[in-house]
Design an enzyme around this catalytic site. Sequence first.
Site, PDB file in Angstrom:
ATOM      1  N   TYR A  18       0.837  -1.196   0.000  1.00 61.05           N
ATOM      2  CA  TYR A  18       0.000   0.000   0.000  1.00 61.05           C
ATOM      3  C   TYR A  18       0.878   1.254   0.000  1.00 61.05           C
ATOM      4  O   TYR A  18       0.664   2.175  -0.793  1.00 61.05           O
ATOM      5  CB  TYR A  18      -0.941  -0.010   1.209  1.00 61.05           C
ATOM      6  N   GLU A  40     -11.464   4.984   3.800  1.00 66.15           N
ATOM      7  CA  GLU A  40     -11.146   5.929   4.873  1.00 66.15           C
ATOM      8  C   GLU A  40     -12.323   6.075   5.833  1.00 66.15           C
ATOM      9  O   GLU A  40     -12.129   6.211   7.037  1.00 66.15           O
ATOM     10  CB  GLU A  40     -10.743   7.286   4.299  1.00 66.15           C
ATOM     11  N   TRP A  48      -5.738   1.327  10.325  1.00 68.00           N
ATOM     12  CA  TRP A  48      -5.662   1.210   8.868  1.00 68.00           C
ATOM     13  C   TRP A  48      -5.324  -0.220   8.461  1.00 68.00           C
ATOM     14  O   TRP A  48      -5.802  -0.719   7.459  1.00 68.00           O
ATOM     15  CB  TRP A  48      -4.644   2.203   8.314  1.00 68.00           C
TER      16      TRP A  48
END
Length: 184
Positions: A18, A40, A48
């Site tokens: 990522y 998000e 995350w």
Amino acid sequence: MTKRCGWVKMNNPLYVAYHDEEWGKPLHDDQKLFELLCMETYQAGLSWETILNKRQAFREAFHFYDAQKIAQMTDADLDDLLGNPDIIRNKMKIYATRANAQAFLAVQKQFGSFNDYIWSFVEFKTIDNQITNYKEAPTKTELSETMSKALKKQGFKFVGPVCVYSFLEAAGLINDHENDCDWK
């Protein structure tokens, strides 16, 4: 030796990929921007890493972020997702995904594209912050507060200024890679 931002969890290949392949790279594809914004919103109150680990399941649950299909999901469709252990089973976040798809489509219709709409907030140029240590990066700014208010006015949900700032970083509208990061 490769140098990455200090927040990258090296023991998770999804995290490394990522950072290396997505985070902070200017993104202009509407569907990918929509997916990232949704991700998000799921993160609110969670890590995350949790969201990244569930990313593929979210894609499958939400028609690979085809906004037209998500906008047409019924309450029964959304309620069925509450039983899916592979995603975050927060009813408000699941329902927000449909509301956000509807708002996203309205923005596309009004502004020509979601890309044009969000990039207009930064005058179509990445803001390159000079971050020495990721811990110094802000969690929200005047820009993210302005965009948060604008998105909410358009009908988006779970788009507070902290969520929006993370989105701005992830989508490359803001470059918060550390100065010595090989991906700066």
